[in-house]
Scaffold this motif. Structure first.
Motif, mmCIF file in Angstrom:
data_model
loop_
_atom_site.group_PDB
_atom_site.id
_atom_site.type_symbol
_atom_site.label_atom_id
_atom_site.label_comp_id
_atom_site.label_asym_id
_atom_site.label_seq_id
_atom_site.Cartn_x
_atom_site.Cartn_y
_atom_site.Cartn_z
ATOM 1 N N VAL A 133 14.440 49.476 40.494
ATOM 2 C CA VAL A 133 15.632 49.549 41.457
ATOM 3 C C VAL A 133 16.223 48.180 41.508
ATOM 4 O O VAL A 133 15.491 47.365 42.061
ATOM 5 C CB VAL A 133 15.300 50.016 42.712
ATOM 6 N N GLY A 134 17.126 47.900 40.656
ATOM 7 C CA GLY A 134 17.373 46.275 40.728
ATOM 8 C C GLY A 134 16.353 45.658 40.123
ATOM 9 O O GLY A 134 15.872 45.855 38.911
ATOM 10 N N ARG A 135 15.968 44.459 40.625
ATOM 11 C CA ARG A 135 15.020 43.678 40.312
ATOM 12 C C ARG A 135 13.655 44.216 40.676
ATOM 13 O O ARG A 135 12.265 43.696 40.284
ATOM 14 C CB ARG A 135 15.041 42.292 40.839
ATOM 15 N N ASN A 136 13.564 45.149 41.591
ATOM 16 C CA ASN A 136 12.262 45.750 42.068
ATOM 17 C C ASN A 136 11.944 47.066 41.513
ATOM 18 O O ASN A 136 12.837 47.511 40.604
ATOM 19 C CB ASN A 136 12.462 45.767 43.705
ATOM 20 N N VAL A 137 10.856 47.379 41.695
ATOM 21 C CA VAL A 137 10.367 48.986 41.497
ATOM 22 C C VAL A 137 9.756 49.706 42.463
ATOM 23 O O VAL A 137 9.780 49.173 43.538
ATOM 24 C CB VAL A 137 9.227 48.991 40.227
ATOM 25 N N ARG A 138 10.045 51.094 42.497
ATOM 26 C CA ARG A 138 9.403 51.861 43.582
ATOM 27 C C ARG A 138 8.826 52.961 42.774
ATOM 28 O O ARG A 138 8.861 53.297 41.813
ATOM 29 C CB ARG A 138 10.580 52.405 44.405
ATOM 30 N N LEU A 139 7.897 53.665 43.890
ATOM 31 C CA LEU A 139 7.305 54.832 43.089
ATOM 32 C C LEU A 139 8.005 56.002 42.809
ATOM 33 O O LEU A 139 9.020 56.350 43.874
ATOM 34 C CB LEU A 139 6.144 54.905 43.954
ATOM 35 N N THR A 140 7.761 57.028 41.890
ATOM 36 C CA THR A 140 8.338 57.977 41.980
ATOM 37 C C THR A 140 7.502 59.081 42.899
ATOM 38 O O THR A 140 6.581 58.633 43.579
ATOM 39 C CB THR A 140 8.119 58.436 40.358
ATOM 40 N N ALA A 141 7.765 60.219 42.874
ATOM 41 C CA ALA A 141 7.183 61.133 43.691
ATOM 42 C C ALA A 141 5.537 61.248 43.397
ATOM 43 O O ALA A 141 4.643 61.356 43.885
ATOM 44 C CB ALA A 141 7.743 62.501 43.785
ATOM 45 N N ALA A 142 5.525 61.311 42.079
ATOM 46 C CA ALA A 142 4.233 61.183 41.500
ATOM 47 C C ALA A 142 3.245 59.966 41.811
ATOM 48 O O ALA A 142 2.178 59.952 42.032
ATOM 49 C CB ALA A 142 4.274 61.553 39.763
ATOM 50 N N GLY A 143 4.092 59.040 41.791
ATOM 51 C CA GLY A 143 3.405 57.694 41.939
ATOM 52 C C GLY A 143 3.057 57.770 43.261
ATOM 53 O O GLY A 143 1.904 56.980 43.791
ATOM 54 N N GLU A 144 3.699 58.150 44.293
ATOM 55 C CA GLU A 144 3.570 58.026 45.844
ATOM 56 C C GLU A 144 2.260 59.040 45.893
ATOM 57 O O GLU A 144 1.350 58.394 46.781
ATOM 58 C CB GLU A 144 4.663 58.778 46.551
ATOM 59 N N VAL A 145 1.945 60.072 45.334
ATOM 60 C CA VAL A 145 0.733 61.168 45.385
ATOM 61 C C VAL A 145 -0.380 60.109 44.700
ATOM 62 O O VAL A 145 -1.263 60.388 45.480
ATOM 63 C CB VAL A 145 0.918 62.232 44.512
ATOM 64 N N LEU A 146 -0.060 59.420 43.731
ATOM 65 C CA LEU A 146 -1.218 58.782 43.091
ATOM 66 C C LEU A 146 -1.827 57.574 44.046
ATOM 67 O O LEU A 146 -2.952 57.441 44.100
ATOM 68 C CB LEU A 146 -0.950 58.410 41.743
ATOM 69 N N VAL A 147 -0.814 56.848 44.427
ATOM 70 C CA VAL A 147 -1.149 55.793 45.584
ATOM 71 C C VAL A 147 -2.032 56.280 46.687
ATOM 72 O O VAL A 147 -2.665 55.627 47.082
ATOM 73 C CB VAL A 147 0.048 54.809 45.789
ATOM 74 N N HIS B 159 -3.992 58.926 47.079
ATOM 75 C CA HIS B 159 -5.229 59.335 46.645
ATOM 76 C C HIS B 159 -6.032 58.127 46.127
ATOM 77 O O HIS B 159 -7.338 57.791 46.578
ATOM 78 C CB HIS B 159 -5.225 60.040 45.484
ATOM 79 N N ALA B 160 -5.303 56.917 45.711
ATOM 80 C CA ALA B 160 -5.969 55.805 45.243
ATOM 81 C C ALA B 160 -6.339 55.015 46.410
ATOM 82 O O ALA B 160 -7.429 54.362 46.267
ATOM 83 C CB ALA B 160 -4.913 54.744 44.358
ATOM 84 N N THR B 161 -5.576 54.977 47.323
ATOM 85 C CA THR B 161 -6.102 54.296 48.509
ATOM 86 C C THR B 161 -7.468 54.902 49.000
ATOM 87 O O THR B 161 -8.244 54.149 49.619
ATOM 88 C CB THR B 161 -4.964 54.310 49.615
ATOM 89 N N ALA B 162 -7.527 56.232 49.230
ATOM 90 C CA ALA B 162 -8.620 56.930 49.764
ATOM 91 C C ALA B 162 -9.788 56.608 48.854
ATOM 92 O O ALA B 162 -10.734 56.362 49.150
ATOM 93 C CB ALA B 162 -8.455 58.349 49.914
ATOM 94 N N LEU B 163 -9.779 56.380 47.315
ATOM 95 C CA LEU B 163 -10.691 56.373 46.651
ATOM 96 C C LEU B 163 -11.212 54.993 46.917
ATOM 97 O O LEU B 163 -12.297 54.804 46.895
ATOM 98 C CB LEU B 163 -10.354 56.492 45.019
ATOM 99 N N LEU B 164 -10.160 54.080 46.768
ATOM 100 C CA LEU B 164 -10.598 52.604 47.203
ATOM 101 C C LEU B 164 -11.489 52.322 48.241
ATOM 102 O O LEU B 164 -12.423 51.479 48.509
ATOM 103 C CB LEU B 164 -9.398 51.636 46.853
ATOM 104 N N ASP B 165 -10.876 53.144 49.476
ATOM 105 C CA ASP B 165 -11.502 52.863 50.598
ATOM 106 C C ASP B 165 -13.048 53.385 50.755
ATOM 107 O O ASP B 165 -13.897 52.762 51.141
ATOM 108 C CB ASP B 165 -10.852 53.613 51.601
ATOM 109 N N GLY B 166 -13.187 54.628 49.613
ATOM 110 C CA GLY B 166 -14.551 55.135 49.484
ATOM 111 C C GLY B 166 -15.414 54.196 48.813
ATOM 112 O O GLY B 166 -16.511 53.966 48.945
#
Length: 303
Positions: free
Chosen positions: A52-66, A68-75
């Motif tokens: 998005v311009g010079r930035n990037v944003r998550l797709t719907a799949a990326g949001e799901v993965l992030v 779960h990634a947060t929960a995994l990294l907390d664990g």
């Protein structure tokens, strides 16, 4: 099987908004991160980021993965802390703290000293950092705790994924040269200081915003801020040596401020809250450090 390291990179890019921002934070080259994320997308079988311009944003799949990634990294963080405690036979681990300057001196340093005696197997790493930089680092697990400040009338952003705990409340004091004509009064009218030069933090900081707002709203004038520093001790010295005035919180004054007059504004009391932020799940080591910070803050309110 998706790689935990690549999941961490994805979360970092999401948090920073750009691949270059994540690269600077992690010490990688942007191309190295892009290559790792391309591998992660192949593993996931779907695009995870969109530009998005010079930035990037998550797709719907990326949001799901992030998520779960947060929960995994907390664990993983909790598992590492528990393993360290088992190996040491008591609470252990590395805990990273960030704090703004005056709380670093008056709260964080005393807490570290007490932890050395009560929890010798906790390694505390501390750095001076303002809230604007520390909060994102806390959310990205680059920090474990942060001490922040919030001036009256200037609320900080509320993060639903972080836990906030009140540490102490300070008054904002009017600091004048000891020989100023109004220094003899306990409460000094701000409106009579319109011609005074002032010392304050840099533009864009909470302290600078507070200073300008207080002079405008309570004093009815635009302050002549001639001296700028984010080091409160420098501001105090500027009052002492140049004849400027300043608005400084209690923690800056500490046990005393020779050579200056510490007064209150006649128009009313001003304050600042000092708070602690952690992620919602605290490891035993983080909880022990949080308790030590609370105890050190309580000691400041009694002194």
């Amino acid at each position: 099987m998706m790689d935990l390291h690549r999941l961490r990179l994805l979360r970092e890019v999401h948090g920073r908004g750009t691949v270059h921002g994540a690269a600077r934070a992690l010490g990688y080259s942007p191309s190295a991160i892009s290559q790792q994320l391309a591998v992660l997308e192949r593993e996931a079988g779907t695009p995870l980021l969109e530009r998005v311009g010079r930035n990037v944003r998550l797709t719907a799949a990326g949001e799901v993965l992030v998520r779960h990634a947060t929960a995994l990294l907390d664990g993983v963080e909790a598992a590492e802390a528990e393993l360290a405690a088992v190996a040491a036979g008591r609470v252990a681990g590395v805990v990273r703290i960030a704090s703004f300057q005056s709380a670093f001196i008056r709260v964080v340093a005393p807490a570290i000293r007490s932890l050395a005696a009560s929890h010798p197997d906790i390694r505390v790493e501390a750095a001076e950092l303002e809230v604007e930089q520390a909060a994102p680092a806390l959310r990205l697990q680059q920090l474990d705790l942060m001490v922040g400040d919030e001036y009256d009338g200037q609320p900080r952003t509320v993060h639903s994924d972080l836990r906030r705990e009140h540490l102490l409340r300070e008054q904002i004091r009017l600091i004048l040269p000891a020989d100023h004509p109004l220094a003899a009064a306990d409460r000094v009218p701000l409106r009579e200081l319109a011609d005074l030069p002032w010392a304050a933090c840099q533009p864009g900081t909470g302290h600078r915003e507070m200073h300008v707002r207080v002079c405008r709203e309570l004093g009815g004038f635009e302050p002549d801020i001639r001296y700028s520093s984010d080091d409160f001790l420098i501001l105090l010295e500027l009052v002492r040596t140049t004849g400027a005035g300043a608005l400084l919180p209690d923690l800056v004054i500490g046990a005393g401020a020779p050579g200056v007059a510490v007064r209150l504004p006649a128009e009313g009391d001003l304050g600042r809250a000092v708070f602690l932020l952690t992620r919602r799940t605290r490891t035993p080591a983080v909880a022990a450090v949080a308790d030590a910070l609370a105890d050190a803050a309580t000691g400041q309110t009694r002194s």
